[in-house]
Design a protein around this motif. Structure first.
Motif, mmCIF file in Angstrom:
data_model
loop_
_atom_site.group_PDB
_atom_site.id
_atom_site.type_symbol
_atom_site.label_atom_id
_atom_site.label_comp_id
_atom_site.label_asym_id
_atom_site.label_seq_id
_atom_site.Cartn_x
_atom_site.Cartn_y
_atom_site.Cartn_z
ATOM 1 N N PHE A 45 2.998 8.717 7.171
ATOM 2 C CA PHE A 45 1.902 8.110 6.423
ATOM 3 C C PHE A 45 2.380 7.343 5.197
ATOM 4 C CE2 PHE A 45 0.425 12.203 8.239
ATOM 5 C CZ PHE A 45 -0.386 11.682 9.237
ATOM 6 N N GLY A 46 3.637 7.499 4.845
ATOM 7 C CA GLY A 46 4.192 6.825 3.679
ATOM 8 C C GLY A 46 5.168 7.734 2.962
ATOM 9 N N SER A 47 6.456 7.459 3.075
ATOM 10 C CA SER A 47 7.500 8.257 2.433
ATOM 11 C C SER A 47 8.451 7.326 1.705
ATOM 12 C CB SER A 47 8.270 9.086 3.475
ATOM 13 O OG SER A 47 7.401 9.963 4.166
ATOM 14 N N GLY A 48 9.277 7.894 0.829
ATOM 15 C CA GLY A 48 10.234 7.049 0.141
ATOM 16 C C GLY A 48 10.906 7.716 -1.041
ATOM 17 N N PHE A 49 11.750 6.937 -1.712
ATOM 18 C CA PHE A 49 12.516 7.395 -2.873
ATOM 19 C C PHE A 49 12.048 6.662 -4.130
ATOM 20 C CE2 PHE A 49 15.399 8.072 0.692
ATOM 21 C CZ PHE A 49 15.853 9.351 0.452
ATOM 22 N N GLY A 100 0.813 -1.218 0.000
ATOM 23 C CA GLY A 100 0.000 0.000 0.000
ATOM 24 C C GLY A 100 0.838 1.256 0.000
ATOM 25 N N VAL A 101 1.948 1.238 0.745
ATOM 26 C CA VAL A 101 2.822 2.413 0.782
ATOM 27 C C VAL A 101 3.508 2.615 -0.567
ATOM 28 C CG1 VAL A 101 4.787 3.486 1.939
ATOM 29 C CG2 VAL A 101 3.178 2.122 3.259
ATOM 30 N N VAL A 102 3.897 1.517 -1.223
ATOM 31 C CA VAL A 102 4.502 1.629 -2.561
ATOM 32 C C VAL A 102 3.530 2.294 -3.523
ATOM 33 C CG1 VAL A 102 5.291 0.322 -4.570
ATOM 34 C CG2 VAL A 102 6.125 -0.287 -2.291
ATOM 35 N N ARG A 103 2.278 1.859 -3.512
ATOM 36 C CA ARG A 103 1.279 2.470 -4.405
ATOM 37 C C ARG A 103 1.119 3.959 -4.112
ATOM 38 N NH1 ARG A 103 -1.440 -2.427 -3.269
ATOM 39 N NH2 ARG A 103 -2.700 -1.390 -1.660
ATOM 40 N N SER A 104 1.119 4.306 -2.840
ATOM 41 C CA SER A 104 0.956 5.707 -2.460
ATOM 42 C C SER A 104 2.126 6.561 -2.938
ATOM 43 C CB SER A 104 0.802 5.806 -0.937
ATOM 44 O OG SER A 104 0.705 7.145 -0.525
ATOM 45 N N VAL A 105 3.347 6.110 -2.678
ATOM 46 C CA VAL A 105 4.536 6.889 -3.056
ATOM 47 C C VAL A 105 4.649 6.996 -4.573
ATOM 48 C CG1 VAL A 105 7.067 6.893 -3.029
ATOM 49 C CG2 VAL A 105 5.792 6.419 -0.920
ATOM 50 N N LEU A 106 4.409 5.900 -5.287
ATOM 51 C CA LEU A 106 4.458 5.954 -6.753
ATOM 52 C C LEU A 106 3.366 6.862 -7.309
ATOM 53 C CD1 LEU A 106 5.214 2.251 -7.758
ATOM 54 C CD2 LEU A 106 6.759 4.220 -7.870
ATOM 55 N N GLY A 107 2.217 6.899 -6.613
ATOM 56 C CA GLY A 107 1.156 7.796 -7.057
ATOM 57 C C GLY A 107 1.589 9.256 -7.006
ATOM 58 N N TYR A 108 2.281 9.636 -5.945
ATOM 59 C CA TYR A 108 2.784 11.011 -5.855
ATOM 60 C C TYR A 108 3.881 11.250 -6.888
ATOM 61 C CZ TYR A 108 0.421 10.951 -1.322
ATOM 62 O OH TYR A 108 -0.507 10.836 -0.315
ATOM 63 N N ALA A 109 4.765 10.276 -7.071
ATOM 64 C CA ALA A 109 5.866 10.437 -8.017
ATOM 65 C C ALA A 109 5.370 10.576 -9.450
ATOM 66 C CB ALA A 109 6.830 9.259 -7.900
ATOM 67 N N ASP A 110 4.269 9.913 -9.772
ATOM 68 C CA ASP A 110 3.741 9.929 -11.137
ATOM 69 C C ASP A 110 2.693 11.018 -11.364
ATOM 70 O OD1 ASP A 110 5.334 7.749 -11.669
ATOM 71 O OD2 ASP A 110 3.740 6.275 -11.293
ATOM 72 N N ALA A 111 2.328 11.745 -10.310
ATOM 73 C CA ALA A 111 1.258 12.745 -10.427
ATOM 74 C C ALA A 111 1.683 13.889 -11.355
ATOM 75 C CB ALA A 111 0.898 13.301 -9.061
ATOM 76 N N PRO A 112 0.769 14.413 -12.171
ATOM 77 C CA PRO A 112 1.093 15.564 -13.033
ATOM 78 C C PRO A 112 1.273 16.818 -12.186
ATOM 79 C CG PRO A 112 -1.253 15.080 -13.143
ATOM 80 C CD PRO A 112 -0.640 13.979 -12.337
ATOM 81 N N GLU A 113 1.891 17.827 -12.769
ATOM 82 C CA GLU A 113 2.142 19.055 -12.013
ATOM 83 C C GLU A 113 0.849 19.718 -11.566
ATOM 84 O OE1 GLU A 113 4.844 21.878 -13.511
ATOM 85 O OE2 GLU A 113 6.547 20.495 -13.558
ATOM 86 N N SER A 114 -0.233 19.495 -12.292
ATOM 87 C CA SER A 114 -1.510 20.091 -11.918
ATOM 88 C C SER A 114 -2.049 19.527 -10.603
ATOM 89 C CB SER A 114 -2.541 19.860 -13.029
ATOM 90 O OG SER A 114 -2.709 18.467 -13.277
ATOM 91 N N PHE A 115 -1.536 18.378 -10.179
ATOM 92 C CA PHE A 115 -1.976 17.772 -8.920
ATOM 93 C C PHE A 115 -1.497 18.580 -7.717
ATOM 94 C CE2 PHE A 115 -0.503 15.060 -5.382
ATOM 95 C CZ PHE A 115 -1.707 14.528 -4.945
ATOM 96 N N TRP A 116 -0.351 19.203 -7.855
ATOM 97 C CA TRP A 116 0.295 19.844 -6.714
ATOM 98 C C TRP A 116 -0.230 21.261 -6.499
ATOM 99 C CZ3 TRP A 116 3.168 16.588 -3.887
ATOM 100 C CH2 TRP A 116 3.629 15.442 -4.506
#
Length: 368
Positions: A303-307, A129-145
């Motif tokens: 809540f879920g961090s990583g590289f 679950g944490v992998v999915r969360s971190v990859l979701g942030y890493a792959d998010a478009p700039e409009s997400f932020w």
């Protein structure tokens, strides 16, 4: 290293002897000079007073000489009492610390828990679950932020400075941040060596915000590389001039591994985070997850961090490093403090990590 108590007592005694000898010598010299002055230069007893002053000066010299010998003796005692220090190894969890011989490290018993197959399955669910969360942030478009701050001057060994992204999520007490930097010349192995987290790792030595990495609870019985070798306890240093005090984080870590698309990922989340704690009920880790904070030390949540390491060329020498951080240090800190501290933490670490990659490469060249 910490010296043995007996060596400390010996040093204190030696220092006392030194001080006494010096004081006695100086006192004798001053007394002799004072008596000579009182007798007067024209007195018939002047030669005797002068001789007494001369004797006093000699006593002072002797006292100081004995004092110097005392200092040398104390120094020898300290050197004899100290044990040689070996540089901290960069091995896997359980490696000898900087003050332990290998035999002592092997003999030392670590606290641990025996996991069953169902326990491992629950932990695998947590890390997945944490992998999915971190990859979701890493792959998010700039409009997400919500925010994007382009880094300052270009870092050594990079194509740019550090860019910081921030996003406020519903139902979370703190924002998620991501630092991004493009490394111009490195291998995946070099980046992993610098950024992976475990006891005795390089990251422990170079991360500006970290005091220690400790394998607090070793996994035994049924295990899996996807859950690491135990509970990783990280203690942070005070930050923002002491506004944020030290924190303790107890992590479940999914160590670095390669995805089918060539990216490398490492993630972690704390046991005490509510969703993680809920999945750990009925496992040997439940007691640690629900334990109260230690007196004087606040336990933080993550809540879920990583590289996420993304190759930018076919030769995999250029990499985009994404450092996702979504944690709450707790303690009732205002949001503006966290909004200041977390981006700076990301920038500071990525700066030193890039420089450390060059040291790793130089060490590898020397070993060939």
């Amino acid at each position: 290293g910490t010296r043995p108590p007996l060596a400390t007592l010996a040093d204190m005694a030696a220092a006392a002897v030194v001080a006494r000898r010096c004081l006695l010598g100086l006192r004798s010299g001053r007394q002799g000079a004072a008596r000579a002055s009182a007798a007067g230069a024209a007195s018939a007893a002047a030669p005797s007073a002068g001789g007494e002053a001369w004797v006093g000066r000699c006593a002072a010299v002797v006292g100081l000489s004995l004092g110097a010998l005392g200092v040398l003796d104390a120094g020898r005692a300290r050197l004899a009492a100290r044990r040689p220090l070996a540089e901290r190894p960069h091995g896997r969890p359980g490696a000898a610390s900087c003050e332990e011989a290998p035999a002592e490290a092997a003999a030392r018993q670590r606290p641990g828990v025996v996991l069953s197959e169902s326990d491992v399955a629950k932990l695998l669910g947590v890390t997945a679950g944490v992998v999915r969360s971190v990859l979701g942030y890493a792959d998010a478009p700039e409009s997400f932020w919500d925010e994007k701050k382009v880094g300052g001057r270009k870092l050594q060994g990079c194509d740019s400075g550090v860019t910081i992204y921030a996003k406020k999520l519903p139902d979370f007490t703190s924002r998620v941040f991501m630092g991004v930097v493009d490394v111009s010349d490195a291998t995946a192995a070099e980046l992993v060596e610098v950024m992976t987290g475990h006891e005795g790792c390089r990251k422990e030595k170079i991360a500006p915000s970290v005091e220690s990495f400790v394998n607090a609870l070793e996994f035994r019985g049924c295990t899996s590389p996807a859950i690491g070798e135990g509970v990783l306890r990280i203690k942070t240093l005070p930050s923002l001039l002491g506004i944020i005090s030290s924190r303790r984080f107890d992590y479940i870590v999914r160590p670095f591994y390669e995805l089918p698309d060539g990216r490398w990922v490492e993630v972690a989340a704390t046991l005490q985070e509510e969703r993680v704690a809920a999945q750990l009920r009925g496992t040997p880790l439940q007691a640690l997850a629900e334990a109260p904070d230690e007196k004087g030390l606040v336990r933080g949540f993550d809540f879920g961090s990583g590289f996420v390491l993304e190759p930018l060329d076919e030769g995999k020498r250029r990499w985009r490093v994404k450092y996702v951080m979504h944690s709450d240090p707790r303690g009732g800190l205002p949001h503006w403090v966290l909004d200041k501290a977390y981006p700076q933490t990301l920038i500071d670490f990525l700066k030193v990590a890039v420089l450390e990659v060059e040291k790793v490469r130089a060490e590898q060249v020397q070993q060939r």
